[in-house]
Design an enzyme around this catalytic site. Structure first.
Site, PDB file in Angstrom:
ATOM      1  N   ARG A  72       0.808  -1.216   0.000  1.00 11.51           N
ATOM      2  CA  ARG A  72       0.000   0.000   0.000  1.00 11.51           C
ATOM      3  C   ARG A  72       0.846   1.273   0.000  1.00 11.51           C
ATOM      4  O   ARG A  72       0.373   2.319  -0.427  1.00 11.51           O
ATOM      5  CB  ARG A  72      -0.927  -0.004   1.214  1.00 11.51           C
ATOM      6  N   ASP A 100     -15.190   9.183  10.195  1.00 12.41           N
ATOM      7  CA  ASP A 100     -14.112   8.220   9.950  1.00 12.41           C
ATOM      8  C   ASP A 100     -12.781   8.964  10.025  1.00 12.41           C
ATOM      9  O   ASP A 100     -12.720  10.169   9.755  1.00 12.41           O
ATOM     10  CB  ASP A 100     -14.271   7.558   8.569  1.00 12.41           C
TER      11      ASP A 100
HETATM   12  C1  LIG Z   1     -13.861  -2.114   8.159  1.00 14.39           C
HETATM   13  S1  LIG Z   1     -14.360  -0.441   8.156  1.00 14.39           S
HETATM   14  C2  LIG Z   1     -15.888  -0.550   9.059  1.00 14.39           C
HETATM   15  C3  LIG Z   1     -16.990   0.304   8.469  1.00 14.39           C
HETATM   16  C4  LIG Z   1     -18.392   0.084   9.033  1.00 14.39           C
HETATM   17  N1  LIG Z   1     -18.486   0.472  10.418  1.00 14.39           N
HETATM   18  C5  LIG Z   1     -18.821  -1.351   8.877  1.00 14.39           C
HETATM   19  O1  LIG Z   1     -18.947  -2.061   9.877  1.00 14.39           O
HETATM   20  O2  LIG Z   1     -19.063  -1.764   7.742  1.00 14.39           O
HETATM   21  C6  LIG Z   1     -13.181   0.231   9.336  1.00 14.39           C
HETATM   22  C7  LIG Z   1     -13.040   1.740   9.247  1.00 14.39           C
HETATM   23  O3  LIG Z   1     -12.417   2.196  10.462  1.00 14.39           O
HETATM   24  C8  LIG Z   1     -11.748   3.406  10.168  1.00 14.39           C
HETATM   25  N2  LIG Z   1     -10.854   3.733  11.309  1.00 14.39           N
HETATM   26  C9  LIG Z   1      -9.712   3.096  11.662  1.00 14.39           C
HETATM   27  N3  LIG Z   1      -9.176   3.660  12.761  1.00 14.39           N
HETATM   28  C10 LIG Z   1     -10.001   4.681  13.114  1.00 14.39           C
HETATM   29  C11 LIG Z   1      -9.978   5.639  14.167  1.00 14.39           C
HETATM   30  N4  LIG Z   1      -8.991   5.668  15.078  1.00 14.39           N
HETATM   31  N5  LIG Z   1     -10.969   6.555  14.236  1.00 14.39           N
HETATM   32  C12 LIG Z   1     -11.969   6.553  13.310  1.00 14.39           C
HETATM   33  N6  LIG Z   1     -12.043   5.672  12.287  1.00 14.39           N
HETATM   34  C13 LIG Z   1     -11.081   4.738  12.193  1.00 14.39           C
HETATM   35  C14 LIG Z   1     -11.071   3.091   8.850  1.00 14.39           C
HETATM   36  O4  LIG Z   1     -10.683   4.238   8.143  1.00 14.39           O
HETATM   37  C15 LIG Z   1     -12.162   2.259   8.130  1.00 14.39           C
HETATM   38  O5  LIG Z   1     -12.926   3.068   7.253  1.00 14.39           O
END
Ligand SMILES: C[S@@+](CC[C@H](N)C(=O)[O-])C[C@H]1O[C@@H](n2cnc3c(N)ncnc32)[C@H](O)[C@@H]1O
Length: 277
Positions: free
Chosen positions: A40, A147
């Site tokens: 990445r 996010d």
């Molecule tokens: C797998 S997705 C989950 C999305 C949705 N909640 C779902 O369950 O489908 C994980 C997301 O967490 C976000 N993320 C990771 N660390 C984070 C943080 N410290 N604060 C806010 N968002 C975060 C990432 O950018 C990513 O978009």
């Protein structure tokens, strides 16, 4: 000329970079994710004209532009997998039980937070289900979506999706709330306007004053990526943000047990919802 895959990361460089990422975001990459990081970030290193991750790590630590680069780094390494009506039992429970309970208490303003929202499928699913069940005429409802990744937040604001995002949805869900343009599906404005997006970090103390008081938190499929301390920090932040009669939904493979004693676990058959002690 260097190809994007040609910058290799050594073990030491990986551990150093992993420490930077976990400190900023909470996300802990295990050793077997070394190649994911390498893949990445290689292109980014080449853009910056670096030939090693050592140079990149030093840039992230010492360069005056490091804050901007940290944003780019996080945007490149987060895992943003999501889709509409994921783990739908919890959204069904929100509509069948949680919303009626809050409205029965005469709550006039209900604030719902989808954190992390990724590209918007989760908060839009919530808004669609609330809309179809007629809740927007029963109370003032705010759906806020956050996010850490500013690229996915921008994409979410546009509300344009491909077919794969609807793998768990009925054809009616799509035809009622989206307009197809070629292979794109655009979310209709009556739903789009119900969701307010912003960039925020759940392990930062700034998130508490930024959000104020929230009645329902959906925090699904992110704590699995965190180390213990950052899980704890996120749950402490949620405890401060959640109203006293509020509800917290986590992903199916996530739990507060062994991390926080501030919440009560309530099993509703097809899932779990946490309330405050
Ligand atoms: C797998 S997705 C989950 C999305 C949705 N909640 C779902 O369950 O489908 C994980 C997301 O967490 C976000 N993320 C990771 N660390 C984070 C943080 N410290 N604060 C806010 N968002 C975060 C990432 O950018 C990513 O978009």
């Amino acid at each position: 000329m260097l190809q994007p895959s040609s910058v290799k990361i050594s073990e030491i460089e990986f551990f150093e970079l992993r420490d930077i990422i976990v400190k900023v975001s909470g996300i802990m990459f295990s050793e077997h994710k070394k190649y994911l990081i390498e893949n990445r970030l290689s292109k980014r290193l080449i853009e910056l004209k670096f030939t090693s991750f050592k140079e990149y790590n030093n840039y992230l630590k010492n360069n005056p532009k490091r804050d901007a680069e940290i944003v780019t780094l996080i945007n490149l390494v987060t895992i943003n997998e999501t889709y509409f009506m994921r783990e739908r039992g919890q959204v069904d429970y929100l509509v069948s039980t949680v919303m009626p309970a809050l409205i029965a208490k005469n709550k006039k303003n209900i604030r719902i937070w989808s954190i992390p929202c990724s590209t918007g499928e989760e908060p839009y699913s919530i808004a669609i289900e609330l809309f179809d069940a007629g809740f927007f005429s029963k109370a003032t409802i705010e759906v806020i979506a956050t996010d850490i990744n500013s690229d996915v937040v921008e994409a979410a604001k546009h509300g344009v999706y491909r077919e794969g995002a609807f793998r768990s949805c009925s054809p009616q869900f799509i035809s009622k709330h989206f307009t197809q343009q070629g292979t794109d599906f655009l979310i209709n404005s009556n739903i789009k306007n119900r969701v307010k997006f912003n960039v925020g970090n759940i392990v930062s103390s700034k998130i508490v004053p930024m959000m104020g008081s929230i009645d329902i938190i959906f925090c699904r499929n992110v704590l699995i990526y965190f180390d213990f301390d950052n899980k704890k920090t996120a749950l402490l932040n949620f405890n401060k943000i959640l109203s006293n009669d509020g509800y917290l939904f986590l992903g199916h493979s996530e739990s507060v047990s062994r991390v926080s004693t501030d919440f009560v676990m309530n099993n509703f058959g097809t899932g779990i919802v946490y309330t405050k002690k």
